[in-house]
Write a protein that holds these residues in place. Structure first.
Motif, PDB file in Angstrom:
ATOM      1  N   MET A  34      32.089 -15.322  -6.043  1.00 37.35           N
ATOM      2  CA  MET A  34      32.178 -13.893  -6.324  1.00 37.35           C
ATOM      3  C   MET A  34      31.071 -13.106  -5.614  1.00 37.35           C
ATOM      4  SD  MET A  34      33.771 -11.427  -7.687  1.00 37.35           S
ATOM      5  CE  MET A  34      34.932 -12.162  -8.785  1.00 37.35           C
ATOM      6  N   TRP A  35      29.864 -13.652  -5.541  1.00 32.41           N
ATOM      7  CA  TRP A  35      28.762 -12.928  -4.911  1.00 32.41           C
ATOM      8  C   TRP A  35      29.053 -12.656  -3.436  1.00 32.41           C
ATOM      9  CZ3 TRP A  35      26.468 -15.210  -0.779  1.00 32.41           C
ATOM     10  CH2 TRP A  35      26.575 -16.592  -0.657  1.00 32.41           C
ATOM     11  N   TYR A  36      29.761 -13.561  -2.771  1.00 34.81           N
ATOM     12  CA  TYR A  36      30.098 -13.381  -1.362  1.00 34.81           C
ATOM     13  C   TYR A  36      31.042 -12.194  -1.184  1.00 34.81           C
ATOM     14  CZ  TYR A  36      31.267 -14.755   3.429  1.00 34.81           C
ATOM     15  OH  TYR A  36      31.427 -14.782   4.791  1.00 34.81           O
ATOM     16  N   LYS A  37      32.036 -12.113  -2.069  1.00 37.31           N
ATOM     17  CA  LYS A  37      32.997 -11.014  -1.998  1.00 37.31           C
ATOM     18  C   LYS A  37      32.321  -9.681  -2.290  1.00 37.31           C
ATOM     19  CE  LYS A  37      36.572 -14.056  -3.734  1.00 37.31           C
ATOM     20  NZ  LYS A  37      37.437 -14.336  -4.884  1.00 37.31           N
ATOM     21  N   VAL A  38      31.402  -9.670  -3.263  1.00 36.24           N
ATOM     22  CA  VAL A  38      30.712  -8.430  -3.617  1.00 36.24           C
ATOM     23  C   VAL A  38      29.873  -7.938  -2.438  1.00 36.24           C
ATOM     24  CG1 VAL A  38      28.905  -7.469  -5.100  1.00 36.24           C
ATOM     25  CG2 VAL A  38      30.708  -8.885  -6.089  1.00 36.24           C
ATOM     26  N   TRP A  89      35.964 -15.820   4.185  1.00 35.53           N
ATOM     27  CA  TRP A  89      36.618 -15.642   2.891  1.00 35.53           C
ATOM     28  C   TRP A  89      37.799 -16.580   2.776  1.00 35.53           C
ATOM     29  CZ3 TRP A  89      39.349 -10.461   1.352  1.00 35.53           C
ATOM     30  CH2 TRP A  89      39.691 -10.514   0.014  1.00 35.53           C
ATOM     31  N   ARG A  90      37.855 -17.325   1.691  1.00 39.96           N
ATOM     32  CA  ARG A  90      38.976 -18.270   1.466  1.00 39.96           C
ATOM     33  C   ARG A  90      39.684 -17.926   0.201  1.00 39.96           C
ATOM     34  NH1 ARG A  90      35.407 -23.186   3.275  1.00 39.96           N
ATOM     35  NH2 ARG A  90      35.642 -22.819   5.460  1.00 39.96           N
TER      36      ARG A  90
END
Length: 90
Positions: A34-38, A89-90
């Motif tokens: 989630m931190w990557y997407k944020v 992103w996966r």
């Protein structure tokens, strides 16, 4: 239309496996945290917001007026960094 060849081996196909479990197992695909997407979406939104604020009120905000054309570099850098992150992103 040609017909399929019939084999001489006419053993019935067994549906029971030799001791293997047939229960479905969930495979961990290693999704994106989630931190990557944020961070990814945050960089894109921040870069876009920087450019919009610069276009609308760049001359009225002293900090943005001092930066001048560097505002384009800052805004587009945020956008590009976020877009480059989408490849992970996966």
């Amino acid at each position: 239309m040609p017909k399929a060849k019939v084999t001489k081996d006419s053993r019935p196909i067994s549906t029971a496996s030799s001791g293997a479990s047939r229960t479905p197992v969930k495979i961990n695909t290693g999704g994106t945290p989630m931190w990557y997407k944020v961070i990814m979406f945050g960089l894109m939104i921040l870069g876009l917001a920087w450019l919009i604020v610069f276009y609308i009120a760049g001359s009225q905000i002293p900090f943005l007026a001092e930066l001048g054309p560097w505002n384009y570099l800052i805004g587009f850098s945020g956008l590009i960094a976020g877009l480059l992150m989408t490849m992970g992103w996966r």
